[in-house]
Design a protein around this motif. Structure first.
Motif, mmCIF file in Angstrom:
data_model
loop_
_atom_site.group_PDB
_atom_site.id
_atom_site.type_symbol
_atom_site.label_atom_id
_atom_site.label_comp_id
_atom_site.label_asym_id
_atom_site.label_seq_id
_atom_site.Cartn_x
_atom_site.Cartn_y
_atom_site.Cartn_z
ATOM 1 N N LEU A 120 0.680 9.392 2.676
ATOM 2 C CA LEU A 120 1.899 9.442 1.857
ATOM 3 C C LEU A 120 1.573 9.891 0.440
ATOM 4 O O LEU A 120 2.287 10.708 -0.143
ATOM 5 N N MET A 121 0.478 9.376 -0.123
ATOM 6 C CA MET A 121 0.057 9.786 -1.468
ATOM 7 C C MET A 121 -0.213 11.291 -1.514
ATOM 8 O O MET A 121 0.254 11.990 -2.414
ATOM 9 N N GLY A 126 0.812 9.039 -5.945
ATOM 10 C CA GLY A 126 1.103 10.428 -5.599
ATOM 11 C C GLY A 126 2.057 11.077 -6.586
ATOM 12 O O GLY A 126 1.863 12.224 -6.995
ATOM 13 N N VAL A 127 3.068 10.328 -7.006
ATOM 14 C CA VAL A 127 3.992 10.832 -8.037
ATOM 15 C C VAL A 127 3.237 11.051 -9.346
ATOM 16 O O VAL A 127 3.420 12.067 -10.031
ATOM 17 N N GLY A 175 -7.297 7.527 -5.890
ATOM 18 C CA GLY A 175 -6.109 7.086 -5.153
ATOM 19 C C GLY A 175 -6.470 6.251 -3.939
ATOM 20 O O GLY A 175 -5.836 5.237 -3.654
ATOM 21 N N LEU A 176 -7.502 6.658 -3.215
ATOM 22 C CA LEU A 176 -7.952 5.890 -2.065
ATOM 23 C C LEU A 176 -8.440 4.506 -2.483
ATOM 24 O O LEU A 176 -8.165 3.509 -1.820
ATOM 25 N N ASN A 177 -9.138 4.445 -3.607
ATOM 26 C CA ASN A 177 -9.596 3.147 -4.122
ATOM 27 C C ASN A 177 -8.428 2.255 -4.518
ATOM 28 O O ASN A 177 -8.428 1.053 -4.236
ATOM 29 N N ARG A 221 0.835 -1.211 0.000
ATOM 30 C CA ARG A 221 0.000 0.000 0.000
ATOM 31 C C ARG A 221 0.864 1.254 0.000
ATOM 32 O O ARG A 221 0.522 2.244 -0.667
ATOM 33 N N PHE A 222 1.966 1.256 0.726
ATOM 34 C CA PHE A 222 2.888 2.406 0.676
ATOM 35 C C PHE A 222 3.410 2.618 -0.732
ATOM 36 O O PHE A 222 3.472 3.744 -1.222
ATOM 37 N N LEU A 223 3.812 1.547 -1.370
ATOM 38 C CA LEU A 223 4.331 1.642 -2.733
ATOM 39 C C LEU A 223 3.267 2.173 -3.686
ATOM 40 O O LEU A 223 3.540 3.072 -4.490
#
Length: 178
Positions: A132-133, A77-78, A95-97, A69-71
């Motif tokens: 993080l995103m 986000g990038v 993004g949340l999905n 999930r972090f990745l």
């Protein structure tokens, strides 16, 4: 003669101790090497297609899911930051999905994991990856628009009261109270 015998016994005892330590370290080294070499294969086998992991066989699945999930959050986000995405709500919701449901699809459909054996596998790490995103998106978007940043800085500096005007916000504390 007694002293020589004691010295000889002491030297023999030290030699035996060295041999035991060497044998123990060789055994532990070979065990650790074989564990390290087989560990990757074990994890790979336990996370293969329809391997049906549970908390007993793969206790590290929540940690793996958090890092996935972090990745995903960092990559999305990038993507948002580099595409200069300005439609906030659609970007945030998509993004949340992605962060929430792609790993769920992975361990439900691909791994066929026993989710009930874990405490909270479905949503573990979602808030952190989402934050993080957003952080990466905002940072990249801000770095790509220095003129907007300087305009905001100028407007914030000019928000104070002008000469002769009363301040809009007051603290409610009189000047002589402190």
């Amino acid at each position: 003669a007694m002293t020589e015998r004691r010295i000889t016994q002491t030297l023999k005892q030290k030699q035996r101790t060295r041999n035991q330590v060497a044998a123990t370290s060789e055994t532990s080294l070979s065990l650790s090497c074989s564990w390290t070499n087989s560990g990757g294969a074990m994890t790979e086998r336990r996370l293969s297609f329809h391997s049906k992991p549970d908390a007993a066989t793969v206790p590290e699945l929540p940690t793996i899911t958090i890092w996935i999930r972090f990745l995903l959050g960092a990559l999305y986000g990038v993507s948002l930051g580099l595409r200069n995405e300005t439609k906030g709500l659609s970007g945030v919701l998509f993004g949340l999905n992605v962060i929430t449901f792609m790993p769920m699809f992975w361990f439900n459909s691909y791994l066929d994991a026993n989710i009930e054996s874990y405490k909270s596998l479905n949503f573990v790490g979602v808030p952190n990856a989402f934050a993080l995103m957003l952080l990466i998106w905002i940072a990249l978007f801000t770095m790509g628009h220095p003129e907007s940043e300087s305009s905001l800085q100028t407007n914030l500096a000019n928000m104070g009261p002008r000469e002769g005007e009363q301040p809009i916000f007051t603290s409610g504390i009189s000047e002589g109270e402190f």
